[in-house]
Design a protein around this motif. Structure first.
Motif, mmCIF file in Angstrom:
data_model
loop_
_atom_site.group_PDB
_atom_site.id
_atom_site.type_symbol
_atom_site.label_atom_id
_atom_site.label_comp_id
_atom_site.label_asym_id
_atom_site.label_seq_id
_atom_site.Cartn_x
_atom_site.Cartn_y
_atom_site.Cartn_z
ATOM 1 N N PRO A 90 0.825 -1.211 0.000
ATOM 2 C CA PRO A 90 0.000 0.000 0.000
ATOM 3 C C PRO A 90 0.866 1.272 0.000
ATOM 4 O O PRO A 90 2.032 1.240 0.394
ATOM 5 N N MET A 91 0.256 2.360 -0.402
ATOM 6 C CA MET A 91 0.979 3.624 -0.520
ATOM 7 C C MET A 91 1.625 4.041 0.798
ATOM 8 O O MET A 91 2.712 4.611 0.784
ATOM 9 N N ARG A 92 1.018 3.765 1.925
ATOM 10 C CA ARG A 92 1.615 4.193 3.203
ATOM 11 C C ARG A 92 2.976 3.534 3.431
ATOM 12 O O ARG A 92 3.892 4.149 3.971
ATOM 13 N N ILE A 93 3.131 2.290 2.990
ATOM 14 C CA ILE A 93 4.411 1.586 3.115
ATOM 15 C C ILE A 93 5.403 2.129 2.087
ATOM 16 O O ILE A 93 6.560 2.403 2.408
ATOM 17 N N VAL A 94 4.944 2.278 0.855
ATOM 18 C CA VAL A 94 5.795 2.821 -0.213
ATOM 19 C C VAL A 94 6.315 4.198 0.199
ATOM 20 O O VAL A 94 7.512 4.478 0.100
ATOM 21 N N LYS A 95 5.430 5.044 0.681
ATOM 22 C CA LYS A 95 5.801 6.406 1.087
ATOM 23 C C LYS A 95 6.847 6.377 2.204
ATOM 24 O O LYS A 95 7.835 7.108 2.163
ATOM 25 N N HIS A 96 6.636 5.544 3.202
ATOM 26 C CA HIS A 96 7.574 5.446 4.325
ATOM 27 C C HIS A 96 8.971 5.063 3.836
ATOM 28 O O HIS A 96 9.968 5.681 4.200
ATOM 29 N N ARG A 97 9.048 4.053 2.986
ATOM 30 C CA ARG A 97 10.353 3.585 2.497
ATOM 31 C C ARG A 97 11.004 4.600 1.565
ATOM 32 O O ARG A 97 12.211 4.814 1.622
#
Length: 111
Positions: A89-96
């Motif tokens: 999900p975008m929240r994981i992509v954004k964090h990394r």
């Protein structure tokens, strides 16, 4: 699977806030390879987690991975474009992405 179309306008500034976790490379191919690796395994997450004041209290869902993630980078109109395909999900992509390259990236589109 979602494909994220990302742009980095200035590769010189494509650095995360922590030099020990940050992208240290040159060019779109290296950037794409590092982004894909950050999605496929949890090494970046584990290094970040270990640096937190209370590592055991970090939400473990931030460490999910996608072994099938892939990324491709290219130069386009003076910027670096990266096409990332992942089930994360975008929240994981954004964090990394923020760990790797800070705020120097822009989401241009998704599919």
């Amino acid at each position: 699977m979602t494909t994220y179309f990302l742009s980095v306008k200035d590769m010189e500034k494509a650095k995360g806030p922590d030099p020990e976790l940050s992208f240290e490379g040159i060019g779109p191919d290296k950037l794409a390879a590092d982004i894909a690796a950050a999605m496929r395994d949890d090494a970046l997450f584990q290094r970040w987690r270990a640096k937190q004041p209370e590592p055991d209290e970090v939400d473990p869902s931030l460490g999910v991975t996608d072994a099938g993630a892939s990324a491709r980078g290219e130069l386009s109109n003076g910027r670096t474009d990266v096409q990332l395909t992942t089930s994360l999900p975008m929240r994981i992509v954004k964090h990394r992405l923020n760990l790797l390259i800070g705020s120097s990236w822009e989401l241009r589109d998704t599919r």
